[in-house]
Design an enzyme around this catalytic site. Structure first.
Site, mmCIF file in Angstrom:
data_model
loop_
_atom_site.group_PDB
_atom_site.id
_atom_site.type_symbol
_atom_site.label_atom_id
_atom_site.label_comp_id
_atom_site.label_asym_id
_atom_site.label_seq_id
_atom_site.Cartn_x
_atom_site.Cartn_y
_atom_site.Cartn_z
ATOM 1 N N ASP A 195 0.831 -1.213 0.000
ATOM 2 C CA ASP A 195 0.000 0.000 0.000
ATOM 3 C C ASP A 195 0.862 1.259 0.000
ATOM 4 O OD1 ASP A 195 -1.944 1.909 0.498
ATOM 5 O OD2 ASP A 195 -2.415 1.204 2.538
ATOM 6 N N HIS A 221 -4.282 4.112 6.639
ATOM 7 C CA HIS A 221 -3.135 3.704 5.819
ATOM 8 C C HIS A 221 -1.806 3.972 6.528
ATOM 9 C CE1 HIS A 221 -5.625 3.009 2.235
ATOM 10 N NE2 HIS A 221 -6.326 4.039 2.665
#
EC number: 3.1.-.-
Lengths: 557, 557
Positions: free
Chosen positions: A196, A369
């Site tokens: 990610d 995130h």
């Protein structure tokens, strides 16, 4: 050739690179294909009128017999949203954890296709065999419960795909991310890491979801009137914390917004959300309680114009209106592009008399995130031979590549890919080996892919300068029968531009008469002349370029 | 009544409240009116095709004989941009400092109306008499040189208008903000403070412009190849610092972008920008120099699609293309709404092989607006009787009001106004006393105000679903002469939708035949029927609602 291919793993991103959303990656080995995630993206600004964007899955259709299943890492739209469209064309089993499947189920019910789908539940820690692949589900942490990372065991080595994640050591419910297993895999040897890149530009660590609970407690403690909290319906841990704070300060909780009600119901049923029955009240009952005993949890944290919160802010919600002193908490941060919508809602709420708390003022939100230090930790634990940054715009992928290099990874072992490019891996080598068809399929109403560049270009043209239709009738001898009919929309306010409309009518008549006289002027030619001459006349008069649609009708009389 | 009015000061914001931009405030006392600033705003997302927005100055037109002049506080577009339009209708002298007037002059030349305007230069420290007002210009600091705050001395007291400002104790050129004079005015007594609210949500202080120079030095020091810096053309102090850093590291400076070249030329001529002649080189010469001896300063820091930087990023600039290793610095922060444009440019630059530095990574930009601690300082020094927060969306005005209250100002002495509202002040009292006409005038090409809500609504409709035109001819007996002509744009890709077009044709024919049969069906009625029936048919088939334009032409034969 076929033999050589069999010995290679092919990793093909069909979405999620150079963009936020539309995540989908294909893993192919010999006669086996598995697909990871199946998400939507939201339309770009220039995709006028488009509702959603999904990946082009032509490559999967062409290799349908190989496809063993779709594995979904968590229940966010950018990972599950394309399933109703893709399953129509790629009817294979879908694998995911309980909550993820429940959210997929809701979605398929909406599209009236649940009975055609095969959903297979897995749990973190489990490994399933799909053709040549062993897919291991690893507990992860993200802004939605029950998310997983994947270790894909292939004949040439292990691929670790983090999907969206953060490293939360103190999640609200369930286990923390299984770093021990990730470290163990790293120790044994990982061929390829896919990780990610969303927050790679941010230094430090993303705070634990738990810190939001502390902030909420502080805010709730001092609140004297009603509290309204807007957040993502899928952020179940956030909702749990809002409920916890509400209970601490003796407030009941009402839900507002269709998706909020649906997701909470689903999450409660599955045990991901714990709300005592007496705490949850119907929105119709809030008028009967003192204002300081109410918390409302609502959708609309992105300022979406039709959402519950927007309607409250513009005083057009059927059941809720702001009273002076109400406290509204926007517990989310703007997805890029939504800043102006949210700002408008905040302005409107203030004007209605509410006090509004948002991320710019107080830390009522944390990201889902990983930031730089978390990413570094993952890279250090996994120590992959090859690395492919995923989930991000090009700038994020590039920065993530830089981060990997700063940790000592050789540049040639890092692959910044494009959607559709094929990364071919053997036990020792990786290289980009061609491309397959990939791209964006636009969803507009019921249409899947029937709106393309020409339609979008016309919409853009129409949106900027409007249009003018001129209709002329002629007989078969080339005699003009009626004065041109002129219709304009989105160009100028017609009532105040009668004069201009008259000029257009006269000019059209002139052009057509001139051209009908000429030999060999086809109607198509004449129409082009009308277009060009009207267009340059209007540009000179107004510095605008409306779309001009000339219609010539020949009457057989 | 007239007498009572004479004894009051009327302060009327015509723009700049509940919005960013379009700044304009009217001060009226008896037979005297002065106007402060005359700016544009950029169009909102839903103002499709609109170029600019200016304030409605009907109130000034109606009181033209009273208007003594327009005072401009600095040369940014949101303070000077509407002058070419407003001076046409309000032909009065314009007052400003040298650089401000020079930028106005450039603008008026573009609009070919310099000869009709009367520009009068003032300097900070000076006071001029305009009717009943004495206007004192106070040195200020902002992200453009030569900006001023105003002390407007009126018969009922002093109004201090900060305009846009920050407190920079170490500006790059010229004097720091004249806090001593502001304190002196405060000591003597200020009736009304009007202060910039743009950055009120941010805690602490805005850093001095000088800090950017230090960052630039650090970045330039390590750069091995060409450096391209994008910033606002009007940010002359920033440009000076880029030039200074370039000189320190033996680089020449080339300018790119029309407004950059114009503003730099103007600022050099007036002595606001100091660039030795041998440092500035023509952009055509950069190919002849080693790459590590070049700095290019360019427009496009907001990612504007047609700007120099965007063209470089998309490799469509005539003279400049990125080579691997070029360093691009975006020395600006996104104006809300531009985030996606900038992001696209950054992605493209990375893809071309550049290294890109932007605010998210390194502090290559500081704001021109005061943060909370600076605002508090101004409030403490001025100690006004009344306060009106200006320059900001409602949320900013409200937070600024909260900030004033937190410093001890009574709520009833704070006025959060709307554009057009009149604040009437005497020596002791202030109250909102009615409204005057105010609003947004939309500029579209050469049109000023000819695009209104109906046109915008049509553009929005067209942009989302396109349109369908159906043309039918009938004779005077109500007999249909030709099969309906169907034209569609922005709806579906016509070539692939022949079938749908046929259905539309047939359905139209059916509806018209049915209706022509009925007595008393006017053509208007029939057209409405076509619209409604086609619309619901298409919605059911496609879930889209194209605009439908039926045309019925009666042929006299």
């Amino acid at each position: 050739m076929a033999n050589r291919k069999k010995n290679k793993l092919r990793v093909i991103p069909l979405g999620g690179l150079e963009e936020i959303g539309k995540n989908m990656t294909v893993f192919e080995y010999g006669e086996s294909i598995i697909v990871v995630d199946c998400g939507v993206a939201f339309p770009e600004d220039e995709m006028l009128g488009i509702d959603l964007v999904i990946p082009d899955v032509t490559y999967l259709e062409k290799n349908l017999s190989k496809v063993k299943g779709i594995i979904v890492t968590h229940g966010h739209e950018d990972h599950i949203g394309a399933l109703p469209y893709v399953l129509n064309r790629i009817p294979v089993p879908v694998y995911g954890t309980d909550l993820t499947l429940a959210l997929i189920e809701n979605k398929l019910v909406e599209h009236q296709m649940l009975n055609r789908a095969e959903l297979r539940a897995v749990r973190a820690g489990q490994t399933i065999q799909l053709g040549a692949f062993k897919v291991e589900f690893i507990r992860s942490t993200h802004s939605i419960a029950d998310s997983v990372a994947l270790a894909i065991h292939t004949p040439v080595g292990v691929v670790l795909h983090t999907s969206d994640f953060k490293i939360d050591h103190t999640p609200i419910e369930g286990e923390p991310i299984d770093l021990a297993r990730i470290a163990e895999l790293g120790k044994k040897g990982v061929l390829l890491l896919m990780a990610d890149s969303t927050n790679v530009e941010r230094p430090g660590y993303t705070m634990s979801e738990r810190t939001v609970g502390e902030t909420l407690d502080n805010v709730f403690k001092d609140a004297k009137s009603r509290i309204i909290v807007a957040t993502f319906a899928s952020n179940i841990h956030r909702i749990q914390q809002i409920v916890n704070s509400a209970m601490k300060f003796n407030r009941k909780v009402a839900l507002n917004g269709r998706s909020m009600i649906n997701v909470v119901k689903t999450a409660m049923k599955l045990g991901y959300l714990n709300i005592p029955p007496d705490v949850l009240i119907d929105i119709d009952r809030i008028q009967k309680l003192p204002r300081n005993q109410i918390v409302m949890i609502t959708t609309g944290s992105q300022g979406e114009p039709m959402s519950a919160l927007s309607r409250i802010a513009s005083n057009s919600h059927r059941k809720v209106s702001i009273e002076k002193g109400d406290l509204v908490i926007i517990s989310a941060s703007p997805i890029p592009g939504n800043e102006k919508y949210i700002s408008r809602v905040i302005n409107d709420l203030f004007k209605q008399g509410a006090n509004v708390i948002y991320e710019a003022l107080v830390e009522v939100h944390v990201s889902g995130h990983a930031r730089q230090e978390e990413l570094k930790l993952i890279h250090r634990l996994v120590r992959p031979k090859f690395f492919m940054p995923v989930h991000g715009e090009y700038r994020h992928l590039k920065q993530h590549a830089n981060l990997a290099q700063s940790l000592g990874m050789p540049e040639e072992n890092i692959f910044i890919m494009e959607n559709g490019q094929v990364l071919e891996l053997s036990q020792r080598k990786a290289q980009i080996a061609g491309t397959v068809q990939a791209g964006s399929i636009l969803i507009d109403g019921l249409g899947v892919g029937d709106v393309g560049n020409i339609v979008l270009r016309d919409r853009k043209h129409l949106s900027e300068d409007g249009l003018i239709v001129v209709v002329v009738t002629v007989n078969s001898d080339g005699k003009i029968l009626t004065t041109p009919e002129v219709i304009s929309r989105g160009f100028v306010y017609v009532k105040e531009s009668e004069e201009l409309m008259d000029e257009i009518r006269e000019l059209t008549l002139e052009i057509i008469q001139k051209n009908l006289g000429k030999r060999k002027s086809s109607y198509a030619n004449i129409k082009n002349n009308v277009k060009d001459e009207l267009s340059s006349y209007l540009y000179q008069k107004t510095k605008r370029k409306p779309m001009i649609l000339p219609v010539i009708i020949e009457i057989p009389c």
